[in-house]
Design a protein around this motif. Structure first.
Motif, PDB file in Angstrom:
ATOM      1  N   ALA A  67      24.370  23.619 -22.227  1.00  0.00           N
ATOM      2  CA  ALA A  67      25.486  22.734 -21.864  1.00  0.00           C
ATOM      3  C   ALA A  67      25.256  21.294 -22.295  1.00  0.00           C
ATOM      4  N   HIS A  68      24.050  20.983 -22.737  1.00  0.00           N
ATOM      5  CA  HIS A  68      23.718  19.601 -23.109  1.00  0.00           C
ATOM      6  C   HIS A  68      24.645  19.099 -24.221  1.00  0.00           C
ATOM      7  N   GLY A  69      25.126  17.909 -24.044  1.00  0.00           N
ATOM      8  CA  GLY A  69      25.970  17.299 -25.067  1.00  0.00           C
ATOM      9  C   GLY A  69      27.436  17.646 -24.967  1.00  0.00           C
ATOM     10  N   ALA A  70      27.832  18.391 -23.950  1.00  0.00           N
ATOM     11  CA  ALA A  70      29.255  18.721 -23.781  1.00  0.00           C
ATOM     12  C   ALA A  70      30.048  17.431 -23.593  1.00  0.00           C
ATOM     13  N   PRO A  71      31.186  17.285 -24.253  1.00  0.00           N
ATOM     14  CA  PRO A  71      31.926  16.021 -24.211  1.00  0.00           C
ATOM     15  C   PRO A  71      32.646  15.745 -22.894  1.00  0.00           C
ATOM     16  N   ASP A  72      32.902  16.785 -22.110  1.00  0.00           N
ATOM     17  CA  ASP A  72      33.612  16.574 -20.853  1.00  0.00           C
ATOM     18  C   ASP A  72      33.283  17.713 -19.884  1.00  0.00           C
ATOM     19  N   ALA A  73      33.818  17.602 -18.668  1.00  0.00           N
ATOM     20  CA  ALA A  73      33.504  18.568 -17.618  1.00  0.00           C
ATOM     21  C   ALA A  73      33.974  19.972 -17.958  1.00  0.00           C
ATOM     22  N   ILE A  74      35.120  20.082 -18.606  1.00  0.00           N
ATOM     23  CA  ILE A  74      35.674  21.404 -18.923  1.00  0.00           C
ATOM     24  C   ILE A  74      34.807  22.122 -19.953  1.00  0.00           C
ATOM     25  N   GLU A  75      34.402  21.405 -20.982  1.00  0.00           N
ATOM     26  CA  GLU A  75      33.545  22.029 -21.991  1.00  0.00           C
ATOM     27  C   GLU A  75      32.165  22.332 -21.408  1.00  0.00           C
ATOM     28  N   ARG A  76      31.685  21.475 -20.533  1.00  0.00           N
ATOM     29  CA  ARG A  76      30.403  21.736 -19.873  1.00  0.00           C
ATOM     30  C   ARG A  76      30.490  23.013 -19.040  1.00  0.00           C
ATOM     31  N   GLU A  77      31.611  23.204 -18.349  1.00  0.00           N
ATOM     32  CA  GLU A  77      31.788  24.413 -17.543  1.00  0.00           C
ATOM     33  C   GLU A  77      31.864  25.657 -18.426  1.00  0.00           C
ATOM     34  N   ARG A  78      32.555  25.556 -19.551  1.00  0.00           N
ATOM     35  CA  ARG A  78      32.641  26.701 -20.467  1.00  0.00           C
ATOM     36  C   ARG A  78      31.255  27.084 -20.986  1.00  0.00           C
ATOM     37  N   ARG A  79      30.510  26.088 -21.428  1.00  0.00           N
ATOM     38  CA  ARG A  79      29.178  26.370 -21.962  1.00  0.00           C
ATOM     39  C   ARG A  79      28.270  26.943 -20.875  1.00  0.00           C
TER      40      ARG A  79
END
Length: 216
Positions: free
Chosen positions: A90-102
């Motif tokens: 999840a490192h480097g995800a641009p926002d909360a939604i992408e972090r949750e997906r990863r």
């Protein structure tokens, strides 16, 4: 001749006593995970674990007080690996939604890489309840911290910080039951269908996180 001597492979350095002990303990953990994953806690005898680790049975008790002592450490150790794996993905995800997906996808990727984790986790509540509680608390704390970051950034739709704990456990439960239903077939770990991921993310984006203006 001089060049040949220079290229001669140097003998491997001998491990120190402490390093040998660490390696043996790691081998026992790995063997225990494999054995419990195959036969369950109830049938994971010390003799099976030590045979799999290729160490003498007496060596086991240099590192663990009992079989239960090992069981109480096994799930938390694997849970720490899981969290490290998810954080890296999840490192480097641009926002909360992408972090949750990863994070969501990496949970299922970890289970596919370590299929024994599934049985270790779901039998632990009965056979290693302290380990199970420690693992759940650690996972929940990590999830709550992530949600609090989104809360602080205004990315989470909830207005009451107390709701984040309930939300964390709701999402943990979703992963658990989605894994049981869609990532396991005939006792084997399989790829999670893309449409299941999209269903989960629809829940997240429409019920939890605010979409950015650019994403609307």
């Amino acid at each position: 001749m001089t060049a040949n001597r220079a290229m001669t492979t140097q003998p491997a350095q001998k491990l120190t006593r402490a390093e040998k002990g660490q390696k043996i303990k790691a081998d026992l953990f790995h063997a225990a995970a494999k054995v419990v994953g195959e036969v369950g806690y109830a049938n994971a005898l010390v003799s099976l674990i030590t045979a799999n680790a290729k160490v003498a049975q007496g060596t086991f008790y240099n590192h663990f007080d009992s079989r239960q002592d090992l069981f109480d450490q096994l799930l938390p150790a694997l849970g720490a690996e899981l969290l490290d794996f998810i954080r890296a993905q999840a490192h480097g995800a641009p926002d909360a939604i992408e972090r949750e997906r990863r994070s969501f996808l990496s949970f299922f990727e970890f289970i596919k890489l370590k299929p024994e984790f599934y049985r270790i986790l779901y039998e632990a509540e009965v056979f290693a309840p302290r380990a199970f509680q420690m693992h759940m608390d650690r996972i929940a704390d990590a999830y709550i911290r992530t949600l609090e970051r989104g809360f602080g950034n205004g990315e989470v739709v909830f207005s009451d910080r107390r709701q984040l704990e309930a939300l964390a456990f709701s999402l943990m439960g979703a992963r658990q039951y989605l894994c049981m239903r869609f990532a396991r077939q005939d006792g084997q770990t399989v790829d999670l269908p893309d449409w299941v991921t999209e269903s989960y993310m629809t829940l997240v984006t429409q019920g939890i996180y605010r979409l950015s203006a650019a994403a609307r």
